[in-house]
Scaffold this motif. Structure first.
Motif, short mmCIF file in Angstrom:
data_model
loop_
_atom_site.label_atom_id
_atom_site.label_comp_id
_atom_site.label_asym_id
_atom_site.label_seq_id
_atom_site.Cartn_x
_atom_site.Cartn_y
_atom_site.Cartn_z
N VAL A 7 97.12 -13.74 -59.36
CA VAL A 7 97.60 -13.78 -57.98
C VAL A 7 98.14 -12.39 -57.69
CG1 VAL A 7 99.27 -14.75 -56.36
CG2 VAL A 7 98.21 -16.24 -58.06
N SER A 8 97.65 -11.78 -56.59
CA SER A 8 98.11 -10.43 -56.25
C SER A 8 98.25 -10.29 -54.74
CB SER A 8 97.13 -9.38 -56.79
OG SER A 8 95.86 -9.55 -56.22
N GLY A 9 98.93 -9.23 -54.32
CA GLY A 9 99.07 -8.92 -52.91
C GLY A 9 100.31 -9.48 -52.25
N MET A 10 101.30 -9.87 -53.04
CA MET A 10 102.52 -10.42 -52.44
C MET A 10 103.41 -9.27 -52.00
SD MET A 10 103.35 -13.75 -54.78
CE MET A 10 103.40 -12.91 -56.34
N ASP A 11 103.05 -8.68 -50.85
CA ASP A 11 103.83 -7.56 -50.36
C ASP A 11 104.24 -7.77 -48.92
OD1 ASP A 11 101.05 -7.29 -49.80
OD2 ASP A 11 101.36 -5.24 -49.17
#
Length: 157
Positions: free
Chosen positions: A36-40
């Protein structure tokens, strides 16, 4: 400061990031993902110069909040069309939005940190590539748009 048994008092360690699960809302809970990526989150900057400012420069103020899309990767399982079924619910300007929970777990499986994505919906699905000479796992990639990211566990106020 050390205690009587030699351990450090109040010692804390950063959480490892390899044990997590995702709840996609409704009946889709506890789903295991590979990544899971992109939690910005980002505040856009508003630059403004007051007419009576003695400095020959602008002031920078916080503006509209912008959230990046979340990318999730998961192995493909026989007869599991979860992503595709959700994606197929999209029609012109309508989609069933969900609240998604991304949970970081400790060694006992307890939630230590939780990210809540509000009004989330799938924007893109990328299916696996196929190679006759590879021995890799087949992986689907799901990209999710959302309108708010809130940390609901792990914050001490």
């Amino acid at each position: 400061m050390a205690t009587d048994d030699g351990s450090k008092e109040g010692a804390t360690w950063p959480m490892p990031k390899f044990r997590f699960e995702v709840d996609l809302g409704t009946e889709l809970t506890g789903i295991a993902f590979q990544e899971v990526s992109g939690m910005d989150v980002e505040n856009q900057i508003i630059e403004y110069r007051k007419n009576n400012s003695t400095l020959f420069s602008t002031e920078k103020m916080p503006g509209i909040v912008k959230y990046g899309n979340i990318t999730m990767k998961r192995g493909i399982f026989p007869n599991d069309n979860t992503f595709w079924n959700w994606y197929s619910e999209i029609s012109m300007n309508t989609i069933k939005r969900r609240t998604i929970l991304i949970k970081l777990l400790d060694e006992n499986g307890d939630v230590t940190m939780q990210w809540q994505l509000n009004n989330a919906w799938p924007t893109k699905i990328t299916s696996t590539d196929l190679k006759s000479d590879a021995s890799e796992v087949a992986v689907d990639t799901l990209e999710i748009a959302h309108e708010q990211l809130i940390i609901t566990k792990g914050i001490k106020i």
